[in-house]
Design an enzyme around this catalytic site. Structure first.
Site, mmCIF file in Angstrom:
data_model
loop_
_atom_site.group_PDB
_atom_site.id
_atom_site.type_symbol
_atom_site.label_atom_id
_atom_site.label_comp_id
_atom_site.label_asym_id
_atom_site.label_seq_id
_atom_site.Cartn_x
_atom_site.Cartn_y
_atom_site.Cartn_z
ATOM 1 C CB CYS A 298 -1.212 0.460 0.962
ATOM 2 S SG CYS A 298 -2.043 -1.679 1.549
ATOM 3 N NE ARG B 234 4.585 1.836 -0.709
ATOM 4 C CZ ARG B 234 5.489 1.703 -0.266
ATOM 5 N NH1 ARG B 234 6.167 2.388 -0.248
ATOM 6 N NH2 ARG B 234 4.958 1.156 1.104
ATOM 7 C CD1 TRP C 248 -0.325 -4.980 -3.581
ATOM 8 C CD2 TRP C 248 0.275 -6.547 -1.961
ATOM 9 N NE1 TRP C 248 0.620 -7.005 -4.200
ATOM 10 C CE2 TRP C 248 0.778 -7.208 -2.742
ATOM 11 C CE3 TRP C 248 0.429 -6.721 -0.227
ATOM 12 C CZ2 TRP C 248 1.310 -8.464 -2.528
ATOM 13 C CZ3 TRP C 248 0.307 -7.887 -0.354
ATOM 14 C CH2 TRP C 248 0.836 -9.033 -0.836
ATOM 15 C CG ASN D 76 0.533 1.452 4.093
ATOM 16 O OD1 ASN D 76 -0.757 1.434 3.499
ATOM 17 N ND2 ASN D 76 1.409 1.657 3.528
ATOM 18 N N GLY D 77 0.006 -2.295 6.693
ATOM 19 C CA GLY D 77 0.102 -2.946 7.856
ATOM 20 C C GLY D 77 -0.782 -3.870 8.096
ATOM 21 C CD GLU E 36 18.361 -10.544 -10.173
ATOM 22 O OE1 GLU E 36 18.341 -11.100 -9.009
ATOM 23 O OE2 GLU E 36 18.318 -9.525 -9.923
ATOM 24 C CE LYS F 29 15.130 -8.808 -12.058
ATOM 25 N NZ LYS F 29 15.877 -8.700 -10.655
ATOM 26 C CD GLU G 10 11.243 -9.772 -10.098
ATOM 27 O OE1 GLU G 10 10.007 -9.451 -9.066
ATOM 28 O OE2 GLU G 10 12.898 -9.331 -10.597
ATOM 29 C CG HIS H 273 23.437 -33.938 -9.939
ATOM 30 N ND1 HIS H 273 23.783 -34.925 -10.052
ATOM 31 C CD2 HIS H 273 24.148 -33.651 -10.134
ATOM 32 C CE1 HIS H 273 25.281 -35.286 -9.477
ATOM 33 N NE2 HIS H 273 25.305 -34.432 -9.914
ATOM 34 C CE LYS I 187 11.726 -0.950 -6.019
ATOM 35 N NZ LYS I 187 12.957 -2.604 -7.220
HETATM 36 O O1 M6R Z 1 13.684 -4.520 -0.944
HETATM 37 P P1 M6R Z 1 15.174 -5.379 -0.848
HETATM 38 O O2 M6R Z 1 15.784 -5.353 -1.520
HETATM 39 O O3 M6R Z 1 14.993 -5.964 0.255
HETATM 40 O O4 M6R Z 1 14.411 -6.311 -1.633
HETATM 41 C C1 M6R Z 1 14.022 -7.696 -1.490
HETATM 42 C C2 M6R Z 1 13.606 -8.765 -2.585
HETATM 43 O O5 M6R Z 1 11.688 -8.252 -2.184
HETATM 44 C C3 M6R Z 1 13.729 -8.030 -3.823
HETATM 45 O O6 M6R Z 1 14.613 -8.061 -4.079
HETATM 46 C C4 M6R Z 1 12.596 -9.006 -5.054
HETATM 47 O O7 M6R Z 1 12.357 -9.968 -4.969
HETATM 48 C C5 M6R Z 1 12.385 -7.863 -6.285
HETATM 49 N N1 M6R Z 1 10.933 -8.284 -6.959
HETATM 50 C C6 M6R Z 1 13.473 -8.364 -7.299
HETATM 51 O O8 M6R Z 1 13.173 -8.363 -8.497
#
Ligand code: M6R
Length: 609
Positions: free
Chosen positions: A2, A27, A74, A100-101, A481, A485, A488, A504, A604
């Site tokens: 949020c 966000r 959210w 938020n929370g 990574e 990418k 997501e 394996h 985010k």
């Molecule tokens: O803000 P942070 O680096 O702690 O966030 C960690 C993960 O939530 C963040 O890296 C997430 O995996 C991203 N969407 C990756 O692109």
């Protein structure tokens, strides 16, 4: 997650609130709402959908008034619906709040309030707060909020307004981030800095269980027990434009292109000729750093991948044993942290709930915590014993790119610094390592120049449903990574594996429909082994894209496509190898018409468990 914005001003605020809440779109959210007070009455507009769509329907800017709140939701408690969108009100329609929370004891509180005759209009946990404040209100707005908060268990960042107190706003925080922006004849609250950047650069950070009373002239902060708190005012150095796209079609693409600058900024001021200077920021005595026997790094997602690269760097060059843990697992494992163990956390946002909980667990066990964080003043930064900031600027795209390479840069600087301090790296090697990292910004620029090639490759791979990413040694986390990418932003299923592990199990997946992306930069230990892994894929018909060191013509004969990166020391290869993978994921997602900056279901900053 949020987004919250609130403004108390001398001028009409709805247009500003709309602009500010749009700046928090990254966000992630499913509905949006706004409430303002005009002529002693609250008016609220809200609905589900994107801010632009909802605005077309309800015309937020038509709300009159100089005090108001906006929220992008959210969903956690209660489905995605208009009635569950924030702001929420009390029975009389005097109190309006955004939250938020999570209110953990909302079921008990709701039952009690219903017995007293309160009527609930939504299924949210948030609404109980509005009714609790109503219960406690006897003419003093701030006191009513304080009393209500005493009964709430859980996390909150709150913005609250009251129709009978039109020039006031109350804000409160426990575990969910909230900043206060100090303007001229107006003051602000926001869940994140970019929201208020066009209006003010002066901020103060609310601490846990603190409450603030804002008017347009002043801001007062108190503990929940009523004691007044003196808060430091800090200056934000990010430019308002840094949270804008500047002609790029997406923030993700812009942020990929900002990597040379982000890395240069992260190095700047930390290298003096042939020395790396981190002593001031590290805030530890040299003797303490020398006797570290083990480092545990906690992080999530992309930051966890950075930690895996860091593990390799620190063990290889500084000769310190390192363990990398998912923050979410570490916090619930009753981890053993012997004396002389340093705990490090890595987080772009500095607000990731699991990472924050992990460092609290470490501190409970008396460990010292150093964090690598991008957002100044964030919770993780404030709760750590020392912070090494990445100077990547605001990262808006949900898929982390420039924050990752900046984290790797800090890990590298820290590694060389510790290696020198602990007497395992002679000065001539320190100088060479510094020379190597200084080359990286220009070398990334060179990788970016290859984007047309990556674009056409992405076009021919965009219809696949799966992909396998392989790498070894320091490039194994880059395979992870690259896969993250792709999944997501494009929603293609992708797995990252250490190349040798393929035989394996995952090798069973390989046929002509399985693209295999292999990070195969040259090093003395694993390069030849990776070539054998490539042969294994090829003989089963897999389509191979290799990320290889420029000048490696041999590999071109073995694979279907090669993306070359400039040569540097193998320990820095991850900073270069990840860039074509970021672009590859971006262009595939573009081709598939995905919502690249706000992928479905993602946020985010993940501030809930
Ligand atoms: O803000 P942070 O680096 O702690 O966030 C960690 C993960 O939530 C963040 O890296 C997430 O995996 C991203 N969407 C990756 O692109």
């Amino acid at each position: 997650m949020c987004g919250i914005v609130g403004i108390v001003s001398g001028r009409k605020v709805s247009g500003m609130l709309l602009e500010a809440i749009k700046r928090l779109e990254y966000r992630g959210y499913d509905s949006v709402g706004m409430a303002c007070i005009a002529e002693g009455r609250l008016a609220t507009k809200k609905d589900i959908g994107k801010i632009g769509e909802v605005d077309k329907k309800v015309d937020f800017s038509s709300l009159e008034g100089t005090t108001g709140l906006a929220h992008s939701r959210w969903a956690t408690h209660g489905g995605v619906s208009r009635k569950n969108a924030h702001p929420h009100e009390d029975c009389k329609g005097n109190i309006s709040l955004v939250h938020n929370g999570i209110v953990e004891n909302h079921n008990e509180l709701k039952a009690e309030l219903q017995k007293k005759g309160h009527f609930f209009a939504s299924d949210t946990d948030t609404e109980v707060i509005a009714h609790l404040i109503e219960e406690h209100y006897h003419g003093n707005f701030l006191d009513a909020v304080k009393a209500a908060l005493q009964q709430i268990e859980g996390s909150y960042a709150l913005g609250i307004i009251h129709a009978k107190h039109p020039g006031q706003m109350v804000a409160a925080r426990n575990e969910s981030p909230l900043i206060i922006g100090l303007g001229k004849d107006e003051n602000f609250i926001a869940s994140d800095v970019p929201a208020i950047l066009p209006y003010t650069k002066k901020v103060t950070y609310l601490g846990n269980r603190e409450i603030a009373l804002l008017t347009k002239e002043k801001v007062e902060v108190f503990g929940l027990d009523g004691t007044k708190r003196d808060k430091a005012v800090e200056a934000i150095t990010w430019a308002a434009e840094s949270a804008e796209k500047h002609g790029f079609s997406h923030f993700m693409l812009k942020e990929i292109h900002e990597q040379p600058q982000a890395i240069a900024e992260t190095i700047n001021g930390r290298i003096q000729e042939t020395l790396i200077t981190l002593a001031k920021e590290l805030n530890f005595k040299d003797a303490e750093l020398k006797k570290i026997e083990r480092i545990i790094i906690v992080a999530c997602g992309t930051s966890w991948h950075a930690a895996l690269v860091g593990e390799f760097m620190l063990e290889e060059l500084a000769k310190v044993p390192v363990e990398v843990e998912y923050a979410s697992e570490f916090r619930y494992r009753d981890p053993i942290i012997p004396p002389d163990t340093l705990v490090m956390s890595i987080s772009q946002s500095g607000e990731t709930a699991d990472t924050l909980a992990a460092i609290r667990e470490a501190k409970k066990k008396k460990a010292k915590v150093i964090s690598i964080v991008n957002v100044k003043g964030s919770s993780i930064a404030r709760e750590s014993d020392a912070v090494l900031y990445t100077y990547a600027g605001p990262e808006i795209g949900v898929a982390s790119t420039k924050a990752f390479t900046s984290q790797l840069t800090v890990l590298y600087l820290l590694t060389v610094y510790l290696a020198k301090l602990r007497g395992v790296m002679p000065q001539d090697q320190v100088s060479n390592r510094i020379r190597d990292i200084r080359k990286i910004p220009l070398q990334i620029t060179q990788v970016l120049e290859d984007k047309e090639n990556i674009l056409s490759l992405a076009a021919s791979f965009s219809r696949h449903s799966n992909a396998l990413y392989l790498g070894r040694g320091i490039n194994y986390p880059i395979a992870l990574e690259g896969a993250l990418k792709l999944k997501e932003v494009s929603y293609i299923h992708a797995e990252g594996y250490p190349a040798a592990e393929m035989k394996h199990g995952p090798i069973a997946l390989i046929d002509k429909n399985m693209p295999v992306i292999v990070v195969a930069t040259k090093d003395t230990r694993t390069y030849k082994k990776v070539l054998s892994n490539i042969e294994e894929v090829k003989s089963r018909g897999g389509k191979i894209i290799a990320i290889a060191s420029r000048g490696d013509h041999e590999i071109a004969k073995k694979v279907d496509h090669v993306l070359y990166i400039p040569e540097n020391s193998y320990i820095l290869a991850p900073l270069l190898a990840v860039v074509p993978l970021q672009l590859f994921a971006y262009y595939i997602a573009l081709k598939r018409g995905c919502d690249i900056d706000k992928p479905r279901n993602l946020a985010k900053a993940v501030v809930v468990e």
